[in-house]
Design an enzyme around this catalytic site. Structure first.
Site, PDB file in Angstrom:
ATOM      1  CB  SER A 199      -0.955   0.077   1.238  1.00 24.08           C
ATOM      2  OG  SER A 199      -1.575   1.292   1.408  1.00 24.08           O
ATOM      3  CE1 TYR A 210      -3.574  -1.937   5.394  1.00 24.27           C
ATOM      4  CE2 TYR A 210      -2.583   0.117   4.648  1.00 24.27           C
ATOM      5  CZ  TYR A 210      -3.236  -1.271   4.261  1.00 24.27           C
ATOM      6  OH  TYR A 210      -3.395  -1.487   3.005  1.00 24.27           O
TER       7      TYR A 210
HETATM    8  P1  NAP Z   1     -10.817  -6.732   1.757  1.00 21.67           P
HETATM    9  O1  NAP Z   1     -11.877  -6.624   0.752  1.00 21.67           O
HETATM   10  O2  NAP Z   1     -11.141  -6.553   3.015  1.00 21.67           O
HETATM   11  O3  NAP Z   1     -10.359  -8.398   1.603  1.00 21.67           O
HETATM   12  C1  NAP Z   1      -9.473  -8.998   2.324  1.00 21.67           C
HETATM   13  C2  NAP Z   1      -9.320 -10.330   2.038  1.00 21.67           C
HETATM   14  O4  NAP Z   1      -8.176 -10.897   3.080  1.00 21.67           O
HETATM   15  C3  NAP Z   1     -10.220 -11.145   2.311  1.00 21.67           C
HETATM   16  O5  NAP Z   1     -10.514 -12.251   1.319  1.00 21.67           O
HETATM   17  C4  NAP Z   1     -10.396 -11.902   3.675  1.00 21.67           C
HETATM   18  O6  NAP Z   1     -11.014 -13.020   3.655  1.00 21.67           O
HETATM   19  C5  NAP Z   1      -8.840 -12.151   3.656  1.00 21.67           C
HETATM   20  N1  NAP Z   1      -8.111 -12.211   4.989  1.00 21.67           N
HETATM   21  C6  NAP Z   1      -8.265 -11.278   5.894  1.00 21.67           C
HETATM   22  N2  NAP Z   1      -7.588 -11.676   7.044  1.00 21.67           N
HETATM   23  C7  NAP Z   1      -7.610 -12.800   6.827  1.00 21.67           C
HETATM   24  C8  NAP Z   1      -6.831 -13.940   7.609  1.00 21.67           C
HETATM   25  N3  NAP Z   1      -6.584 -13.910   8.893  1.00 21.67           N
HETATM   26  N4  NAP Z   1      -6.498 -15.296   7.065  1.00 21.67           N
HETATM   27  C9  NAP Z   1      -6.890 -15.507   5.900  1.00 21.67           C
HETATM   28  N5  NAP Z   1      -7.618 -14.515   5.056  1.00 21.67           N
HETATM   29  C10 NAP Z   1      -7.716 -13.348   5.502  1.00 21.67           C
HETATM   30  O7  NAP Z   1      -9.644  -6.111   1.400  1.00 21.67           O
HETATM   31  P2  NAP Z   1      -8.972  -5.621  -0.030  1.00 21.67           P
HETATM   32  O8  NAP Z   1      -9.275  -4.161  -0.203  1.00 21.67           O
HETATM   33  O9  NAP Z   1      -9.300  -6.382  -0.976  1.00 21.67           O
HETATM   34  O10 NAP Z   1      -7.354  -5.548   0.196  1.00 21.67           O
HETATM   35  C11 NAP Z   1      -6.446  -6.612  -0.448  1.00 21.67           C
HETATM   36  C12 NAP Z   1      -5.033  -6.398  -0.413  1.00 21.67           C
HETATM   37  O11 NAP Z   1      -5.047  -4.976  -0.911  1.00 21.67           O
HETATM   38  C13 NAP Z   1      -4.660  -6.134   1.339  1.00 21.67           C
HETATM   39  O12 NAP Z   1      -3.455  -6.574   1.389  1.00 21.67           O
HETATM   40  C14 NAP Z   1      -4.769  -4.696   1.524  1.00 21.67           C
HETATM   41  O13 NAP Z   1      -3.885  -4.166   2.412  1.00 21.67           O
HETATM   42  C15 NAP Z   1      -4.234  -4.092   0.013  1.00 21.67           C
HETATM   43  N6  NAP Z   1      -4.792  -2.902  -0.364  1.00 21.67           N
HETATM   44  C16 NAP Z   1      -5.917  -2.534  -0.667  1.00 21.67           C
HETATM   45  C17 NAP Z   1      -6.395  -1.207  -0.924  1.00 21.67           C
HETATM   46  C18 NAP Z   1      -7.771  -0.690  -1.269  1.00 21.67           C
HETATM   47  O14 NAP Z   1      -7.960   0.498  -1.566  1.00 21.67           O
HETATM   48  N7  NAP Z   1      -8.721  -1.633  -1.293  1.00 21.67           N
HETATM   49  C19 NAP Z   1      -5.199  -0.174  -1.138  1.00 21.67           C
HETATM   50  C20 NAP Z   1      -3.961  -0.543  -0.905  1.00 21.67           C
HETATM   51  C21 NAP Z   1      -3.726  -1.988  -0.464  1.00 21.67           C
HETATM   52  P3  NAP Z   1     -11.721 -13.685   4.908  1.00 21.67           P
HETATM   53  O15 NAP Z   1     -12.328 -12.452   5.644  1.00 21.67           O
HETATM   54  O16 NAP Z   1     -12.801 -14.717   4.386  1.00 21.67           O
HETATM   55  O17 NAP Z   1     -10.703 -14.533   5.816  1.00 21.67           O
END
Ligand code: NAP
Length: 238
Positions: free
Chosen positions: A145, A158
């Protein structure tokens, strides 16, 4: 239609929703064989149904909490037994943790943030490194990120976890530079997901890119032809 990941075996963490869900669908359309990991098994089953309804192959589903490091080791062992190699790792699962002054974060919340965002990534490397090296063109993509470099108030937990991830993955890239492995970080920027909505609840989600928009960049970085290594590859909307 070209299928750039035909027959490649890919593990995607955090596949149950958000960015990982869209990457899974894009990889299936690109011909990959999928191992899909998250805690929510029902959501993984629904994703598998959707992929097969689209004409894709059945996936291997791994309901696992990444804080369970012994489970990560068991997963490495199971992949070794069944396939003897792994072509692609998309280490995408992550959590936001508490947005709060550093002094207000509870120790257990800090520990669980670091467990998922950093320790699990190290344990995945530790368990899967031999399998990725056994591939003819192993690819590892870790999701970081822009928050890692911003030094913003209330984002300390974070941001620290993602800065540590960047250091971890750059070291891993340096260790694998002479191998067939290509290792990169992908920084998606703001993407409309549950995590983004938690961080910015008042935001107009229609203004944001969607998970499906960033998924092609994950396909690109997983291709055998990819040469980038040790980079932070940033997604930006054209
Ligand atoms: P999200 O919609 O909250 O999805 C997070 C995913 O991670 C879910 O599939 C969740 O599945 C899984 N997860 C969370 N805790 C877990 C655990 N303890 N064990 C196994 N799986 C786990 O988030 P997202 O926005 O798609 O984020 C994906 C990645 O992109 C992350 O690394 C985030 O930091 C990064 N990111 C996102 C953004 C953004 O704007 N969205 C920006 C920069 C970086 P379960 O809950 O089913 O376990």
């Amino acid at each position: 239609m070209t299928r750039p990941l035909e027959g490649r075996l890919a593990l995607i963490t955090g596949a149950s929703r958000g960015i990982g869900w869209a990457v899974a669908r894009a990889y299936a359309a690109a011909g990959a064989d999928l191992i899909l990991l998250a805690r929510t098994s029902g959501a993984l089953e629904e994703l598998d149904d959707t992929i097969q309804a689209d004409g894709g192959k059945p996936s291997t589903l791994v309901p696992l909490d990444l804080a369970d490091v012994a489970g990560i080791d068991r997963l490495g062992g199971a992949i070794h037994e069944r396939w003897g190699k792994l072509d692609i790792l998309v280490s995408n699962a992550g959590v936001l943790g508490m947005l709060a002054p550093l002094g207000h974060i509870k120790p257990k919340d800090w520990d669980s943030l670091m467990a998922v965002n950093i320790t699990a990534n190290w344990r995945l490397i530790r368990s899967l490194d031999t399998l990725l090296r056994a591939s003819d063109a192993g690819r590892a993509i870790f999701v970081t990120s822009g928050a890692a470099d911003k030094g913003e108030a209330y984002w300390g937990g974070y941001a620290t976890s993602k800065a540590a991830l960047n250091a971890l993955v750059r070291a891993y890239a340096a260790e694998t530079v002479t191998t067939n492995l290509r290792v990169n970080l992908l920084s998606p920027g703001p993407i409309s997901t549950g995590m983004r909505a938690k961080a910015f609840p008042g935001e107009d989600r229609e203004t944001l890119a969607k998970p499906v928009d960033v998924a092609p960049l994950f396909v690109e970085l997983a291709r055998k032809e990819e040469t980038r290594h040790g980079q932070i590859v940033r997604y930006s909307r054209a």
